[in-house]
Design a protein around this motif. Structure first.
Motif, PDB file in Angstrom:
ATOM      1  N   UNK A 123      41.309  38.006  46.253  1.00 44.38           N
ATOM      2  CA  UNK A 123      41.699  37.494  44.930  1.00 44.38           C
ATOM      3  C   UNK A 123      42.855  38.273  44.309  1.00 44.38           C
ATOM      4  N   UNK A 124      42.817  39.600  44.431  1.00 46.95           N
ATOM      5  CA  UNK A 124      43.777  40.438  43.703  1.00 46.95           C
ATOM      6  C   UNK A 124      44.791  41.162  44.594  1.00 46.95           C
ATOM      7  N   UNK A 125      44.593  41.163  45.899  1.00 46.93           N
ATOM      8  CA  UNK A 125      45.494  41.921  46.768  1.00 46.93           C
ATOM      9  C   UNK A 125      45.423  43.403  46.465  1.00 46.93           C
ATOM     10  N   UNK A 126      46.569  44.070  46.548  1.00 47.34           N
ATOM     11  CA  UNK A 126      46.587  45.511  46.297  1.00 47.34           C
ATOM     12  C   UNK A 126      46.418  45.853  44.817  1.00 47.34           C
ATOM     13  N   UNK A 127      46.407  44.840  43.958  1.00 48.00           N
ATOM     14  CA  UNK A 127      46.196  45.093  42.528  1.00 48.00           C
ATOM     15  C   UNK A 127      44.734  45.355  42.195  1.00 48.00           C
ATOM     16  N   UNK A 128      43.844  45.104  43.128  1.00 48.60           N
ATOM     17  CA  UNK A 128      42.441  45.369  42.862  1.00 48.60           C
ATOM     18  C   UNK A 128      42.263  46.852  42.543  1.00 48.60           C
ATOM     19  N   UNK A 129      41.381  47.157  41.623  1.00 48.72           N
ATOM     20  CA  UNK A 129      41.154  48.548  41.240  1.00 48.72           C
ATOM     21  C   UNK A 129      39.861  49.065  41.855  1.00 48.72           C
ATOM     22  N   UNK A 130      39.792  50.367  41.981  1.00 48.97           N
ATOM     23  CA  UNK A 130      38.554  50.958  42.494  1.00 48.97           C
ATOM     24  C   UNK A 130      37.409  50.748  41.515  1.00 48.97           C
ATOM     25  N   UNK A 131      37.718  50.615  40.230  1.00 47.29           N
ATOM     26  CA  UNK A 131      36.671  50.336  39.250  1.00 47.29           C
ATOM     27  C   UNK A 131      36.064  48.956  39.492  1.00 47.29           C
ATOM     28  N   UNK A 132      36.906  47.970  39.798  1.00 48.58           N
ATOM     29  CA  UNK A 132      36.393  46.637  40.115  1.00 48.58           C
ATOM     30  C   UNK A 132      35.514  46.662  41.363  1.00 48.58           C
ATOM     31  N   UNK A 133      35.965  47.378  42.369  1.00 44.20           N
ATOM     32  CA  UNK A 133      35.193  47.466  43.611  1.00 44.20           C
ATOM     33  C   UNK A 133      33.857  48.151  43.352  1.00 44.20           C
ATOM     34  N   UNK A 134      33.880  49.218  42.561  1.00 42.86           N
ATOM     35  CA  UNK A 134      32.645  49.948  42.257  1.00 42.86           C
ATOM     36  C   UNK A 134      31.651  49.052  41.531  1.00 42.86           C
ATOM     37  N   UNK A 135      32.140  48.274  40.565  1.00 41.24           N
ATOM     38  CA  UNK A 135      31.240  47.366  39.840  1.00 41.24           C
ATOM     39  C   UNK A 135      30.644  46.337  40.783  1.00 41.24           C
ATOM     40  N   UNK A 136      31.464  45.773  41.660  1.00 40.84           N
ATOM     41  CA  UNK A 136      30.970  44.766  42.596  1.00 40.84           C
ATOM     42  C   UNK A 136      29.940  45.348  43.561  1.00 40.84           C
ATOM     43  N   UNK A 137      30.120  46.615  43.919  1.00 38.01           N
ATOM     44  CA  UNK A 137      29.210  47.263  44.860  1.00 38.01           C
ATOM     45  C   UNK A 137      27.998  47.875  44.175  1.00 38.01           C
ATOM     46  N   UNK A 138      28.036  47.953  42.841  1.00 36.90           N
ATOM     47  CA  UNK A 138      26.930  48.555  42.103  1.00 36.90           C
ATOM     48  C   UNK A 138      26.838  50.056  42.294  1.00 36.90           C
ATOM     49  N   UNK A 163      33.111  48.002  51.723  1.00 36.79           N
ATOM     50  CA  UNK A 163      34.054  47.004  52.265  1.00 36.79           C
ATOM     51  C   UNK A 163      33.542  45.596  52.011  1.00 36.79           C
ATOM     52  N   UNK A 164      32.234  45.368  52.189  1.00 41.20           N
ATOM     53  CA  UNK A 164      31.674  44.034  51.918  1.00 41.20           C
ATOM     54  C   UNK A 164      31.913  43.618  50.471  1.00 41.20           C
ATOM     55  N   UNK A 165      31.741  44.552  49.558  1.00 41.58           N
ATOM     56  CA  UNK A 165      31.952  44.242  48.141  1.00 41.58           C
ATOM     57  C   UNK A 165      33.436  44.061  47.830  1.00 41.58           C
ATOM     58  N   UNK A 166      34.293  44.787  48.539  1.00 39.38           N
ATOM     59  CA  UNK A 166      35.716  44.767  48.230  1.00 39.38           C
ATOM     60  C   UNK A 166      36.443  43.547  48.785  1.00 39.38           C
ATOM     61  N   UNK A 167      35.985  42.998  49.906  1.00 36.71           N
ATOM     62  CA  UNK A 167      36.731  41.920  50.572  1.00 36.71           C
ATOM     63  C   UNK A 167      37.051  40.727  49.667  1.00 36.71           C
ATOM     64  N   UNK A 168      36.074  40.160  48.950  1.00 35.56           N
ATOM     65  CA  UNK A 168      36.428  39.028  48.084  1.00 35.56           C
ATOM     66  C   UNK A 168      37.425  39.409  46.997  1.00 35.56           C
ATOM     67  N   UNK A 169      37.344  40.639  46.517  1.00 38.22           N
ATOM     68  CA  UNK A 169      38.272  41.097  45.481  1.00 38.22           C
ATOM     69  C   UNK A 169      39.672  41.283  46.050  1.00 38.22           C
TER      70      UNK A 169
END
Length: 278
Positions: free
Chosen positions: A32-47, A23-29
């Motif tokens: 920025x992107x709303x519901x368009x954010x992808x799980x791949x983006x979240x995974x990269x941000x979270x490492x 959730x910490x990694x996903x919040x800024x995304x």
């Protein structure tokens, strides 16, 4: 021959810790992107691997719901407000509280607005009531996402968690401030136990959950800021805390030309200079 020390593996996270990290990694995304954010983006941000997200949450909508709930959660903001030193003058105490609570409203509005702009709050019931828990009130109250789900601009409509003020955690969330003196320690502990340790049903050991419980918890910590000046106040601290909370919520719904210092000054001293209106 030299022995190379083996790499130490980081301690494993509990499922709850893993969800919090995601959730910490996903919040800024999400902002920025709303519901368009992808799980791949979240995974990269979270490492982490993308599969870890699905094991922790099941699907992306559950991640979005968790992000909205975290943004609406007032616990960290209430902890910060409860830690404000009573040695400060009343006006300075209230300015500091106002800034913390306004920042919480802004964070909540940014997440809710981003989700609403991309239509997500209408599709999944979990996104409509992010702050409702076992102790939440359902008596004709809007959850933070409902006003946004109707298409209102971010931060407008019912303020939800703020009076909730309160919350939230990431993306600039307030943590309990230090440096205010050890003499405040007992007061902080008592205020936090009182404000954060019970749900709307009054049961012990719960974090703040639900709009009514959050509003009540915020009033309690604000009352504590007024209490040292009780003898010189025109109204009891409890009533002033409720009025001040109302003013903060009204100002927090939209961009305002008033700074926290100006808002507090008007609340304490009124709009007219001198002892009497001209």
């Amino acid at each position: 021959m030299t022995n190379t020390p083996g790499r130490r593996r980081a301690p494993a996270m509990s499922p709850e810790q893993r969800r919090e990290m995601i959730v910490r990694a996903a919040l800024p995304l999400v902002v920025e992107y709303g519901t368009s954010v992808t799980t791949a983006q979240i995974a990269r941000a979270a490492g982490i691997g993308e599969g870890t997200i699905f094991r922790a949450f099941g699907d992306k909508d559950a991640v979005l719901a968790a992000c909205m709930a975290e943004a609406a959660r007032p616990d960290d903001t209430l902890a910060y407000v409860a830690s404000i030193s009573l040695d400060l003058p009343l006006e300075e105490r209230l300015v500091e509280a106002s800034e913390a609570l306004h920042a919480h409203l802004a964070r909540m509005g940014a997440v809710a607005g981003a989700l609403a702009a991309s239509g997500g709050l209408r599709r999944d019931p979990r996104l409509l009531r992010p702050s409702e828990g076992a102790g939440s009130s359902t008596e004709a109250q809007e959850a933070p996402g409902e006003a946004v789900g109707r298409g209102e601009p971010a931060g407008q409509g019912q303020p939800g968690a703020n009076g909730e003020p309160g919350g939230s955690g990431e993306a600039g969330g307030q943590s309990e401030a230090g440096g205010h003196g050890e003499k405040d320690g007992a007061r902080k502990e008592g205020a936090l136990r009182e404000a954060m340790g019970r749900g709307a049903s009054g049961g012990p050991g719960r974090l703040v959950s639900g709009r009514e419980a959050s509003l009540a918890a915020t009033r309690e910590v604000l009352t504590g800021l007024f209490e040292p000046d009780r003898d010189r106040l025109r109204l009891p601290p409890e009533r002033l805390a409720e009025a001040f909370q109302f003013l903060l919520l009204a100002a927090g719904r939209r961009e305002t030309l008033l700074t926290s210092a100006e808002l507090v000054s008007l609340f304490l001293h009124g709009a007219v200079e001198g002892d009497e209106a001209g």
